[in-house]
Design an enzyme around this catalytic site. Structure first.
Site, PDB file in Angstrom:
ATOM      1  N   ARG A 170      -8.849 -46.829  -7.955  1.00 21.00           N
ATOM      2  CA  ARG A 170      -9.617 -46.789  -6.733  1.00 21.00           C
ATOM      3  C   ARG A 170      -9.769 -48.314  -6.104  1.00 21.00           C
ATOM      4  O   ARG A 170      -9.658 -48.380  -4.985  1.00 21.00           O
ATOM      5  CB  ARG A 170     -11.035 -46.201  -6.834  1.00 21.00           C
ATOM      6  CG  ARG A 170     -11.492 -45.234  -5.538  1.00 21.00           C
ATOM      7  CD  ARG A 170     -12.832 -44.676  -6.274  1.00 21.00           C
ATOM      8  NE  ARG A 170     -12.616 -43.438  -6.822  1.00 21.00           N
ATOM      9  CZ  ARG A 170     -12.504 -42.107  -5.974  1.00 21.00           C
ATOM     10  NH1 ARG A 170     -12.580 -42.411  -4.600  1.00 21.00           N
ATOM     11  NH2 ARG A 170     -12.402 -41.108  -6.341  1.00 21.00           N
ATOM     12  N   HIS A 197     -21.396 -37.716   9.550  1.00 21.22           N
ATOM     13  CA  HIS A 197     -21.525 -36.470   9.107  1.00 21.22           C
ATOM     14  C   HIS A 197     -22.054 -35.245   9.604  1.00 21.22           C
ATOM     15  O   HIS A 197     -23.022 -35.422  10.421  1.00 21.22           O
ATOM     16  CB  HIS A 197     -22.450 -36.789   7.575  1.00 21.22           C
ATOM     17  CG  HIS A 197     -22.450 -35.631   6.605  1.00 21.22           C
ATOM     18  ND1 HIS A 197     -21.649 -35.384   5.988  1.00 21.22           N
ATOM     19  CD2 HIS A 197     -23.436 -34.673   6.690  1.00 21.22           C
ATOM     20  CE1 HIS A 197     -21.758 -34.278   5.169  1.00 21.22           C
ATOM     21  NE2 HIS A 197     -23.003 -33.990   5.572  1.00 21.22           N
ATOM     22  N   ALA A 199     -20.582 -32.016  19.507  1.00 18.29           N
ATOM     23  CA  ALA A 199     -21.738 -33.069  19.529  1.00 18.29           C
ATOM     24  C   ALA A 199     -21.378 -34.404  18.871  1.00 18.29           C
ATOM     25  O   ALA A 199     -21.555 -35.550  19.329  1.00 18.29           O
ATOM     26  CB  ALA A 199     -22.993 -32.497  19.038  1.00 18.29           C
ATOM     27  N   GLU A 200     -20.462 -34.111  17.843  1.00 20.77           N
ATOM     28  CA  GLU A 200     -20.142 -35.505  17.111  1.00 20.77           C
ATOM     29  C   GLU A 200     -19.367 -36.499  18.155  1.00 20.77           C
ATOM     30  O   GLU A 200     -19.573 -37.571  18.042  1.00 20.77           O
ATOM     31  CB  GLU A 200     -19.016 -35.211  16.188  1.00 20.77           C
ATOM     32  CG  GLU A 200     -19.606 -34.366  14.837  1.00 20.77           C
ATOM     33  CD  GLU A 200     -18.761 -34.006  13.704  1.00 20.77           C
ATOM     34  OE1 GLU A 200     -18.104 -34.883  13.342  1.00 20.77           O
ATOM     35  OE2 GLU A 200     -18.985 -33.122  13.023  1.00 20.77           O
TER      36      GLU A 200
END
Ligand code: GRF
Length: 216
Positions: free
Chosen positions: A67, A111, A175-176
């Protein structure tokens, strides 16, 4: 006006990226996208970025054994493009504390729930199973814990009788697309500031009345 130089991280469809691209097209928008980075070569968002004339780079996470190597590459690409700020727009890799600390208070995420409810995956299914009457979306500063961090802005949408995960997701996604550009604007204008574990907003308008669901 000096615009905040933003790098956008994506993994897929890129509809939130598109909302940011569209917002940045306005002459008075206080941010500009300098690079779009995707960990997946097949992300539709890459096409959207290139169509808008933006620099778009694929950094496949699978190319890296660890990672950390992937994140070093991300970090380098952001800095080389001159990014001062990072927007996670449907970026599906967990970031380690190393990366998160490097961009502390300079990285935001969207989110699809009213955090702290329903962090993680399958948010809409879980909201429906819980029987909540409202769900929505949240834009927050990124912290090492997934879907945690000081909240900048939220949009609430009603859950309607007959909703399934798909219809609820579509209502929240609309809405995002309004919320993410608004939250980035607040940050870029210096109006949203992290104070302790919360965000203080200067001069924000808020609705005053309660919204009931059902309303009768
Ligand atoms: C959005 O629902 C966002 O909230 C979540 O992932 C989805 C990405 O959609 N983090 P898109 O790629 O922006 O269309």
């Amino acid at each position: 006006m000096a615009r905040l130089k933003v790098g956008v991280l994506i993994s897929g469809r890129g509809s939130n990226l598109q909302a940011l691209i569209d917002a940045c097209a306005a002459p008075d928008y206080p941010a500009a996208i300098v690079v779009v980075l995707s960990n997946r070569a097949d992300a539709l968002g890459i096409e959207r970025a290139r169509r808008a004339g933006l620099k778009a780079t694929v950094i496949p996470h699978r190319d890296f054994a660890e990672r950390h190597g992937f994140e070093v590459a991300l970090d380098r690409a952001l800095r080389e493009a001159g990014a001062e700020f990072v927007c996670n727009a449907g970026f599906l890799r967990i970031l380690t504390p190393w990366f998160v600390e490097r961009w502390r208070d300079r990285q935001i995420n969207i989110h699809p729930s009213l955090l702290p409810a329903f962090p993680g995956l399958h948010t809409h299914e879980r909201a429906l199973a819980a029987g909540v009457r409202f769900s929505g979306c949240t834009v927050h500063f990124v912290r090492p814990q997934m879907d945690e961090g000081p909240i900048i802005a939220q949009a609430a949408v009603p859950v309607l009788a007959g909703d399934d995960a798909e219809t609820l997701a579509a209502r929240i996604l609309a809405a995002e697309h309004r919320l993410f550009p608004l939250a980035l604007r607040l940050v870029a204008e210096g109006r949203a500031k992290v104070v302790g574990d919360r965000v203080m907003i200067a001069g924000g308008n808020a609705p005053t009345a309660a919204v009931l669901n059902p309303s009768a």
